[in-house]
Design a protein around this motif. Structure first.
Motif, PDB file in Angstrom:
ATOM      1  N   GLY A 171       0.875  42.056  38.426  1.00 46.58           N
ATOM      2  CA  GLY A 171       0.537  40.680  38.068  1.00 46.58           C
ATOM      3  C   GLY A 171      -0.607  40.159  38.918  1.00 46.58           C
ATOM      4  N   VAL A 172      -0.367  39.080  39.666  1.00 43.20           N
ATOM      5  CA  VAL A 172      -1.456  38.485  40.448  1.00 43.20           C
ATOM      6  C   VAL A 172      -1.806  39.302  41.691  1.00 43.20           C
ATOM      7  CG1 VAL A 172      -1.099  36.115  39.656  1.00 43.20           C
ATOM      8  CG2 VAL A 172       0.110  36.912  41.681  1.00 43.20           C
ATOM      9  N   LYS A 173      -0.964  40.258  42.065  1.00 45.38           N
ATOM     10  CA  LYS A 173      -1.222  41.168  43.205  1.00 45.38           C
ATOM     11  C   LYS A 173      -1.660  40.421  44.466  1.00 45.38           C
ATOM     12  CE  LYS A 173      -2.403  45.287  40.510  1.00 45.38           C
ATOM     13  NZ  LYS A 173      -3.046  45.012  39.230  1.00 45.38           N
ATOM     14  N   LYS A 174      -0.737  39.664  45.000  1.00 44.28           N
ATOM     15  CA  LYS A 174      -1.023  38.892  46.222  1.00 44.28           C
ATOM     16  C   LYS A 174      -0.074  39.329  47.340  1.00 44.28           C
ATOM     17  CE  LYS A 174      -4.318  36.230  44.686  1.00 44.28           C
ATOM     18  NZ  LYS A 174      -5.550  37.030  44.673  1.00 44.28           N
ATOM     19  N   PRO A 175      -0.462  40.355  48.087  1.00 45.95           N
ATOM     20  CA  PRO A 175       0.425  40.837  49.149  1.00 45.95           C
ATOM     21  C   PRO A 175       0.633  39.795  50.242  1.00 45.95           C
ATOM     22  CG  PRO A 175      -1.454  42.308  48.847  1.00 45.95           C
ATOM     23  CD  PRO A 175      -1.707  41.109  48.008  1.00 45.95           C
ATOM     24  N   GLY A 176       1.849  39.748  50.765  1.00 43.72           N
ATOM     25  CA  GLY A 176       2.146  38.899  51.917  1.00 43.72           C
ATOM     26  C   GLY A 176       2.538  37.469  51.589  1.00 43.72           C
ATOM     27  N   VAL A 177       2.476  37.110  50.298  1.00 41.93           N
ATOM     28  CA  VAL A 177       2.866  35.741  49.938  1.00 41.93           C
ATOM     29  C   VAL A 177       4.364  35.555  50.195  1.00 41.93           C
ATOM     30  CG1 VAL A 177       3.130  34.095  48.021  1.00 41.93           C
ATOM     31  CG2 VAL A 177       1.070  35.480  48.191  1.00 41.93           C
ATOM     32  N   MET A 178       4.700  34.443  50.819  1.00 42.87           N
ATOM     33  CA  MET A 178       6.101  34.155  51.139  1.00 42.87           C
ATOM     34  C   MET A 178       6.592  33.035  50.238  1.00 42.87           C
ATOM     35  SD  MET A 178       8.235  35.389  53.340  1.00 42.87           S
ATOM     36  CE  MET A 178       7.455  35.947  54.852  1.00 42.87           C
ATOM     37  N   THR A 179       7.720  33.269  49.585  1.00 42.00           N
ATOM     38  CA  THR A 179       8.324  32.222  48.768  1.00 42.00           C
ATOM     39  C   THR A 179       9.469  31.598  49.563  1.00 42.00           C
ATOM     40  OG1 THR A 179       7.789  33.469  46.778  1.00 42.00           O
ATOM     41  CG2 THR A 179       9.440  31.729  46.541  1.00 42.00           C
ATOM     42  N   VAL A 180       9.456  30.292  49.688  1.00 37.00           N
ATOM     43  CA  VAL A 180      10.491  29.604  50.462  1.00 37.00           C
ATOM     44  C   VAL A 180      11.266  28.669  49.539  1.00 37.00           C
ATOM     45  CG1 VAL A 180      10.962  28.167  52.491  1.00 37.00           C
ATOM     46  CG2 VAL A 180       8.948  29.649  52.476  1.00 37.00           C
ATOM     47  N   THR A 181      12.592  28.778  49.597  1.00 32.84           N
ATOM     48  CA  THR A 181      13.439  27.891  48.795  1.00 32.84           C
ATOM     49  C   THR A 181      14.487  27.256  49.704  1.00 32.84           C
ATOM     50  OG1 THR A 181      14.735  29.862  48.266  1.00 32.84           O
ATOM     51  CG2 THR A 181      13.253  29.068  46.557  1.00 32.84           C
ATOM     52  N   SER A 182      14.946  26.085  49.333  1.00 32.27           N
ATOM     53  CA  SER A 182      16.011  25.469  50.121  1.00 32.27           C
ATOM     54  C   SER A 182      16.961  24.726  49.205  1.00 32.27           C
ATOM     55  CB  SER A 182      15.426  24.515  51.165  1.00 32.27           C
ATOM     56  OG  SER A 182      14.894  23.369  50.541  1.00 32.27           O
ATOM     57  N   ALA A 183      18.187  24.628  49.658  1.00 35.73           N
ATOM     58  CA  ALA A 183      19.197  23.858  48.929  1.00 35.73           C
ATOM     59  C   ALA A 183      20.083  23.198  49.972  1.00 35.73           C
ATOM     60  CB  ALA A 183      20.015  24.770  48.024  1.00 35.73           C
ATOM     61  N   LEU A 184      20.517  21.995  49.689  1.00 36.73           N
ATOM     62  CA  LEU A 184      21.342  21.297  50.684  1.00 36.73           C
ATOM     63  C   LEU A 184      22.418  20.457  50.019  1.00 36.73           C
ATOM     64  CD1 LEU A 184      20.120  18.130  50.665  1.00 36.73           C
ATOM     65  CD2 LEU A 184      18.293  19.249  51.923  1.00 36.73           C
ATOM     66  N   ARG A 185      23.399  20.117  50.831  1.00 42.36           N
ATOM     67  CA  ARG A 185      24.529  19.299  50.376  1.00 42.36           C
ATOM     68  C   ARG A 185      24.930  18.312  51.469  1.00 42.36           C
ATOM     69  NH1 ARG A 185      23.546  21.958  46.427  1.00 42.36           N
ATOM     70  NH2 ARG A 185      24.974  22.919  44.953  1.00 42.36           N
ATOM     71  N   GLY A 186      25.514  17.215  51.068  1.00 41.75           N
ATOM     72  CA  GLY A 186      26.167  16.281  51.985  1.00 41.75           C
ATOM     73  C   GLY A 186      25.256  15.733  53.070  1.00 41.75           C
ATOM     74  N   ALA A 187      25.706  15.897  54.330  1.00 37.71           N
ATOM     75  CA  ALA A 187      25.033  15.296  55.490  1.00 37.71           C
ATOM     76  C   ALA A 187      23.572  15.710  55.611  1.00 37.71           C
ATOM     77  CB  ALA A 187      25.784  15.688  56.757  1.00 37.71           C
ATOM     78  N   PHE A 188      23.202  16.844  55.005  1.00 35.15           N
ATOM     79  CA  PHE A 188      21.818  17.320  55.135  1.00 35.15           C
ATOM     80  C   PHE A 188      20.826  16.494  54.319  1.00 35.15           C
ATOM     81  CE2 PHE A 188      24.189  20.701  56.955  1.00 35.15           C
ATOM     82  CZ  PHE A 188      23.368  21.297  57.891  1.00 35.15           C
ATOM     83  N   HIS A 189      21.342  15.575  53.500  1.00 34.23           N
ATOM     84  CA  HIS A 189      20.427  14.650  52.822  1.00 34.23           C
ATOM     85  C   HIS A 189      19.771  13.707  53.835  1.00 34.23           C
ATOM     86  CE1 HIS A 189      22.595  15.859  49.069  1.00 34.23           C
ATOM     87  NE2 HIS A 189      21.351  15.796  48.619  1.00 34.23           N
ATOM     88  N   ASP A 190      20.425  13.568  54.992  1.00 34.14           N
ATOM     89  CA  ASP A 190      19.915  12.722  56.075  1.00 34.14           C
ATOM     90  C   ASP A 190      18.754  13.436  56.779  1.00 34.14           C
ATOM     91  OD1 ASP A 190      19.535  11.360  58.468  1.00 34.14           O
ATOM     92  OD2 ASP A 190      21.674  10.906  58.706  1.00 34.14           O
ATOM     93  N   LYS A 191      17.646  12.724  56.901  1.00 30.69           N
ATOM     94  CA  LYS A 191      16.428  13.322  57.470  1.00 30.69           C
ATOM     95  C   LYS A 191      16.639  13.844  58.896  1.00 30.69           C
ATOM     96  CE  LYS A 191      11.437  12.451  57.521  1.00 30.69           C
ATOM     97  NZ  LYS A 191      10.933  12.157  58.852  1.00 30.69           N
ATOM     98  N   ALA A 192      17.397  13.091  59.687  1.00 34.46           N
ATOM     99  CA  ALA A 192      17.642  13.488  61.086  1.00 34.46           C
ATOM    100  C   ALA A 192      18.419  14.808  61.146  1.00 34.46           C
ATOM    101  CB  ALA A 192      18.407  12.385  61.806  1.00 34.46           C
TER     102      ALA A 192
END
Ligand SMILES: [Zn+2]
Length: 204
Positions: A171-192
């Motif tokens: 496909g696009v042939k881009k070595p080294g590209v990092m894909t970052v994903t995150s998921a959170l619940r509850g208290a982690f909605h708080d920025k602190a």
């Protein structure tokens, strides 16, 4: 020659008795190699059908009946109310779109309420969901959901950083590209709380 005769085990002690499922998958692998015009009498390809079949069964163990990790939870007797994190947990999975590997590290944290779990279980849960044709987004979500449902914590968060060979090799042939994903619940909605997660992540 039948597949039963061609299938030998790797220890070299003689013909292996392969399961019906291995033989059925191997047959499809042979068909694929044949369509690609490969000479399957070549010594390096002669047992590739069975090897690939066994490899897929190993890598897709998360799909097996009863493969779900048995996670024992413990009462939170100390009333620990801060973050518990396992970071840099390595994993390997296969992308559902191309069946080529994506791999990297997961960082998993939760804030206990009534129950806590053993630390080794973080990796077990991650592996269970990684061992199947997978999407990184779904993997991230499945792990955080598992924590939420099994532990009912005050909060949970999962960050996954991974390299996808379908992006690097084709496909696009881009070595080294990092894909970052995150998921959170509850208290982690708080920025602190999220900042504490990131602080722990940076701290070596
Ligand atoms: Zn892909």
């Amino acid at each position: 020659m039948s597949i039963l005769e061609t299938a030998t085990d790797t220890s070299g002690t003689g013909p292996a008795v392969e399961s019906e499922k291995v033989l059925r998958i191997a047959k499809h692998v042979r068909g694929l190699l044949e369509e690609l015009g490969l000479d399957q009498t070549d010594p390096h390809l002669r047992h590739t059908d069975v090897r690939v079949a066994k490899m897929y069964l190993e890598m897709f163990q998360g799909l097996d009946e009863g493969a779900e990790p048995q996670v024992t939870t413990f009462p939170n007797d100390e009333d620990y109310s801060h973050m518990v994190m396992e970071k840099d947990i390595p994993f390997y999975s296969l992308c559902a779109h191309h069946l080529v590997p994506f791999y990297g590290k997961a960082h998993i944290a939760y804030i206990p309420d009534q129950r806590i779990i053993g630390l080794s279980k973080f990796a077990r849960i991650l592996d269970f969901y990684a061992r199947r044709p997978q999407l990184q987004e779904r993997l991230t979500e499945q792990v955080v959901r598992y924590f939420e449902e099994e532990l009912k914590p005050r909060g949970a968060m999962v960050v996954i950083e991974a390299r996808h060979l379908c992006v690097e090799m084709r496909g696009v042939k881009k070595p080294g590209v990092m894909t970052v994903t995150s998921a959170l619940r509850g208290a982690f909605h708080d920025k602190a709380v999220r900042e504490e997660f990131l602080d722990l992540l940076r701290h070596t």
